[in-house]
Scaffold this motif. Structure first.
Motif, PDB file in Angstrom:
ATOM      1  N   ALA A   1       0.835  -1.198   0.000  1.00 13.48           N
ATOM      2  CA  ALA A   1       0.000   0.000   0.000  1.00 13.48           C
ATOM      3  C   ALA A   1       0.870   1.248   0.000  1.00 13.48           C
ATOM      4  O   ALA A   1       0.610   2.208  -0.745  1.00 13.48           O
ATOM      5  CB  ALA A   1      -0.911  -0.011   1.228  1.00 13.48           C
ATOM      6  N   ALA A   2       1.940   1.229   0.808  1.00 20.69           N
ATOM      7  CA  ALA A   2       2.818   2.394   0.872  1.00 20.69           C
ATOM      8  C   ALA A   2       3.470   2.646  -0.478  1.00 20.69           C
ATOM      9  O   ALA A   2       3.603   3.785  -0.920  1.00 20.69           O
ATOM     10  CB  ALA A   2       3.883   2.188   1.950  1.00 20.69           C
ATOM     11  N   ARG A   3       3.868   1.568  -1.174  1.00 19.04           N
ATOM     12  CA  ARG A   3       4.536   1.762  -2.458  1.00 19.04           C
ATOM     13  C   ARG A   3       3.570   2.268  -3.503  1.00 19.04           C
ATOM     14  O   ARG A   3       3.903   3.122  -4.319  1.00 19.04           O
ATOM     15  CB  ARG A   3       5.182   0.456  -2.935  1.00 19.04           C
ATOM     16  CG  ARG A   3       6.283   0.045  -2.069  1.00 19.04           C
ATOM     17  CD  ARG A   3       7.492  -0.520  -2.715  1.00 19.04           C
ATOM     18  NE  ARG A   3       7.925   0.020  -3.973  1.00 19.04           N
ATOM     19  CZ  ARG A   3       9.038   0.700  -4.111  1.00 19.04           C
ATOM     20  NH1 ARG A   3       9.767   1.005  -3.082  1.00 19.04           N
ATOM     21  NH2 ARG A   3       9.424   1.089  -5.299  1.00 19.04           N
ATOM     22  N   VAL A   4       2.329   1.734  -3.479  1.00 21.94           N
ATOM     23  CA  VAL A   4       1.348   2.171  -4.471  1.00 21.94           C
ATOM     24  C   VAL A   4       1.022   3.647  -4.267  1.00 21.94           C
ATOM     25  O   VAL A   4       0.979   4.443  -5.205  1.00 21.94           O
ATOM     26  CB  VAL A   4       0.078   1.306  -4.372  1.00 21.94           C
ATOM     27  CG1 VAL A   4      -1.031   1.900  -5.210  1.00 21.94           C
ATOM     28  CG2 VAL A   4       0.380  -0.108  -4.832  1.00 21.94           C
ATOM     29  N   LEU A   5       0.823   4.030  -2.984  1.00 17.07           N
ATOM     30  CA  LEU A   5       0.450   5.418  -2.715  1.00 17.07           C
ATOM     31  C   LEU A   5       1.635   6.359  -2.871  1.00 17.07           C
ATOM     32  O   LEU A   5       1.488   7.487  -3.331  1.00 17.07           O
ATOM     33  CB  LEU A   5      -0.095   5.538  -1.293  1.00 17.07           C
ATOM     34  CG  LEU A   5      -1.452   4.895  -1.083  1.00 17.07           C
ATOM     35  CD1 LEU A   5      -1.774   4.852   0.388  1.00 17.07           C
ATOM     36  CD2 LEU A   5      -2.510   5.681  -1.820  1.00 17.07           C
ATOM     37  N   GLY A   6       2.815   5.878  -2.475  1.00 14.71           N
ATOM     38  CA  GLY A   6       3.958   6.770  -2.447  1.00 14.71           C
ATOM     39  C   GLY A   6       4.677   6.856  -3.770  1.00 14.71           C
ATOM     40  O   GLY A   6       5.606   7.635  -3.932  1.00 14.71           O
ATOM     41  N   GLY A   7       4.244   6.043  -4.770  1.00 14.40           N
ATOM     42  CA  GLY A   7       4.921   6.078  -6.058  1.00 14.40           C
ATOM     43  C   GLY A   7       4.670   7.361  -6.817  1.00 14.40           C
ATOM     44  O   GLY A   7       5.328   7.641  -7.810  1.00 14.40           O
TER      45      GLY A   7
END
Lengths: 410, 341
Positions: free
Chosen positions: A364-370
């Motif tokens: 989730a962090a990678r999807v949002l933070g990308g």
């Protein structure tokens, strides 16, 4: 002066005309392009040959020629022999710098492969050892209150630990998100002289060993203030661990918000708090979400502070203010410390659940933070368009009610 | 003359010069509340963090004043008999961190170089995600992996090292007989080496992230300059990337060491605690400050808790020194000059 320049230009022209040779004939073939990247056939052959011959040599060494044994040793010996043979094969055709280059590239590659294999083995091993408990649905629907240590895996589960983790994380979030974001705003948006001090202290606190956060809460909250060991105490200890992580990541994200957005807002007459609330924070929303998720991923996996402050129980407890409460990592730790094979299997399954939770948070962090700061998703863009359309209607209504001719905008 | 004719309304030269405008912001009520609120949250964080440090110090004082300097040199832990010190646990902590550093450093550096210099472009982002994920896996999971899978594999290697290099004091093992292949393998379990390798799994990603960031800032011009002079890729890495990233390499390594010093649960799962000075990294039995605290925190007396606080304080001080030195190295390096570490 102009004469000199034109003279020089004439010289250049003259040189140019003499240097460029005419193509002798149209039939001349262009030289083949040199390949400057990729792997040549010879490289691939050397690699494969070295791998095969080193494998055979190692198999001979292990068990036939020497009394060596063991899987880890096998891999180590294989790798060393492989490097030697690879270098020897390359040196047949290449000069020394090229051989060194290839061997080093092989070393760098294998280090990364090693890291990947290690991570994969951790994930697969924990899932594999936990599979016997994970396949029972009661593992997710019951607690361990009435389950004896040697009872089969079809009885008992870890709902109490899942509930405990969720409750503790929720309380920590209530504490850390407002405080962490406000502190990051303080570091970036105010011109207080204390910012550098606060920033240094926060940096120092990321170095705080997690067990000390637990010890601090245990000594103050439990021993001095006399509160029982509970989920609340564990949440506070977790918050102490999460706070510096969230502040530091949020600080970095807020620093990335373009300054001209702030200036534009100030130029339109917005007070500072409106600029922060309506411009800076929404712009950095995805980065702030990532900061919080990373903090949660760290907090959820913390065992040591919970061990000291939450106590241990096998029963479901949803009241964070009294009675012990257990979290997933603590349950995993306590379960594998027992000698019963069934409890160890449950411990592995608990660790697997925890790991999957962290994996989900991480994804989730990678999807949002990308997404870079300020870039909107389609949905956010639609919402922003709708909002500005509403604003226009409102402004039109205001100006017409003020008995003025509405201005044509388009 | 030009000025007087072209700009209308300007006073003549005899008039007094206009006062510079006062550039003072007069914040409204909302902004005053905002500033106060932001400062309050900053102050809260500051005071919480300071409270942890101060409280540890005050609580530890009782124990420290009772033992004085011998706290650092005693290798026993019997607070009730007033004989306690951290010589042994601190040595164990440092040894575990050193083993972790020695194992993790080459892997972290190679992975960082592989990601920035060697790997094809499509692979890079997945590798970065992999390293980040390694950092996010909870330490209890690594502990389980180390205890149930890794230990069995390492024992064989430990025995081999002991057989051939046992004459080096660090690799000696009391009670092991290298000549008998049937000697018990248990002397090699629960050792500093196993704990160190597991901690290395947690340290490696931290080091790798810092190094990768530094290597990715290597100026393109210098890279291409090296290639233009006929360097191979490794030659370029050796003369451009590594010298450029030296600060980040040292800083990242030390940051990882700081993490390794404080690791609790994985170490607690693997080692079997002993209270004697044990330099032998292959031998069963080790200890660390954090696992000492985790094992003994529930002891009854105030004084033994104070002793644990003192041990924790020393650990915290060591971690702080390591971390601040690390950020100093990163910040003063060429590559870290622009960023604030």
């Amino acid at each position: 002066m102009t004469a000199a320049i034109s003279q020089r230009a004439a010289n250049v022209q003259q040189q140019a005309t003499t240097v460029i040779a005419r193509r002798s004939s149209a039939a001349a073939v262009a030289p083949p392009r040199r390949a400057i990247g990729g792997t040549s056939r010879q490289d691939a052959m050397a690699l494969a040959g070295a791998a095969a011959s080193s494998l055979c040599t190692t198999m001979l060494l292990f068990g036939r020629l020497t009394p060596l044994s063991g899987r880890l040793g096998f891999v180590i010996v294989w790798f060393i022999i492989f490097l030697g043979i690879y270098a020897a094969l390359l040196s047949l055709t290449e000069d020394r710098p090229a051989v060194v280059d290839r061997v080093m590239a092989a070393l760098l590659t294998s280090a990364s492969v090693l890291a990947g294999v290690a991570l994969a083995s951790v994930i697969i091993f924990v899932l594999w050892r936990g599979r016997t408990a994970l396949v029972h649905s009661n593992f997710f629907t019951q607690d361990l209150s009435v389950t004896g240590p040697s009872e089969p895996l079809s009885v008992g589960g870890i709902t109490h630990a899942i509930a405990g983790t969720l409750i503790m994380t929720a309380i920590s979030l209530v504490i850390t998100v407002p405080l962490g974001v406000a502190c990051a705003v303080f570091l970036n948006e105010t011109r207080s002289r204390a910012t550098s001090l606060v920033r240094t202290v926060v940096t120092a606190m990321t170095a705080l060993p997690s067990i000390l956060a637990g010890l601090f809460i245990f000594a103050t909250w439990v021993l001095i203030l006399g509160f029982p060991r509970s989920g609340l105490a564990a949440s506070i200890a977790m918050s102490i661990m999460m706070l510096p992580i969230i502040i530091r990541s949020a600080d970095v994200v807020l620093r990335l918000v373009p300054g001209n957005l702030r200036e534009a807002s100030a130029a339109l007459g917005a007070p500072q708090w409106r600029t922060v609330w309506q411009i800076v924070l929404p712009t950095a929303r995805s980065g702030l979400t990532t900061a919080v998720i990373l903090g949660v991923a760290r907090g959820v996996g913390e065992t040591a502070p919970v061990l000291l402050t939450a106590g241990f129980t096998n029963t479901m407890n949803v009241n964070p203010t009294k009675n012990p409460m257990v979290s997933l990592p603590l349950a995993a730790f306590k379960l594998v410390s027992a000698a019963e094979p069934n409890l160890i299997a449950r411990g592995f399954a608990t660790a697997a659940v925890l790991m999957l939770l962290v994996l989900i948070l991480f994804t989730a962090a990678r999807v949002l933070g990308g997404r870079p700061v300020g870039r909107l998703t389609k949905r956010q863009a639609r919402a922003a368009t709708a909002q500005s359309a509403r604003d226009r209607v409102r402004i039109d209504a205001m100006s017409s009610s003020a008995n003025r001719v509405p201005q044509e905008m388009s | 003359m030009e000025l007087m004719t072209s700009i209308p309304g300007v006073a003549d030269a005899n008039a007094p010069a206009p006062q510079p405008r006062e550039l003072q912001a007069h914040p409204g009520r909302g902004d005053r509340y905002f500033n106060r609120g932001a400062s309050l949250s900053g102050l809260t964080v500051l005071s919480v963090m300071a409270a942890v440090g101060l409280f540890l110090g005050i609580q530890a004082w009782q124990a420290l004043s009772a033992t004085g300097f011998s706290f650092l040199t005693t290798a026993e832990w019997q607070p009730d008999r007033n004989k306690f010190g951290i010589a042994e646990v601190m040595l164990g902590t440092v040894l575990i961190a050193l083993v972790a550093g020695i194992v993790a450093f080459p892997i972290a550096m190679s992975t960082a170089l592989f990601i920035t210099e060697v790997a094809p472009k499509w692979l890079r982002s997945s590798l970065v995600a992999l390293v980040d994920l390694m950092a996010a896996v909870p330490s209890v999971v690594y502990g389980l992996w180390g205890l149930f899978l890794l230990q069995g594999q390492v024992v064989g290697v430990s025995r081999w090292i002991n057989t051939w290099f046992g004459w080096i004091p660090f690799f000696a093992v009391d009670g092991a007989d290298p000549n008998s292949p049937l000697s018990a393998a248990t002397v090699y379990t629960a050792s500093t080496l196993v704990a160190g390798i597991v901690v290395a799994m947690m340290v490696m990603p931290i080091q790798c992230v810092v190094m990768r960031e530094v290597f990715s800032q290597v100026p393109v011009g210098e890279r291409e300059g090296a290639f233009a002079l006929g360097s191979t890729r490794w030659g370029m890495i050796r003369v451009v990337s590594i010298p450029f990233g030296r600060g980040g390499i040292i800083g990242g390594t030390m940051l990882g060491l700081g993490r390794a010093l404080g690791e609790t649960i994985a170490v607690l799962l693997i080692i079997s605690p002993v209270f004697q000075i044990n330099f032998h990294v292959l031998q069963q039995g080790s200890n660390s400050v954090s696992s000492l605290i985790a094992l003994r925190y529930s002891e009854a007396s105030d004084f033994s808790l104070s002793a644990l606080m003192a041990a924790g304080l020393v650990l915290f001080a060591a971690t702080l020194v390591v971390n601040f030195t690390a950020s100093w190295f990163v910040a003063r390096s060429r590559s870290g000059a622009s960023s604030e570490a």
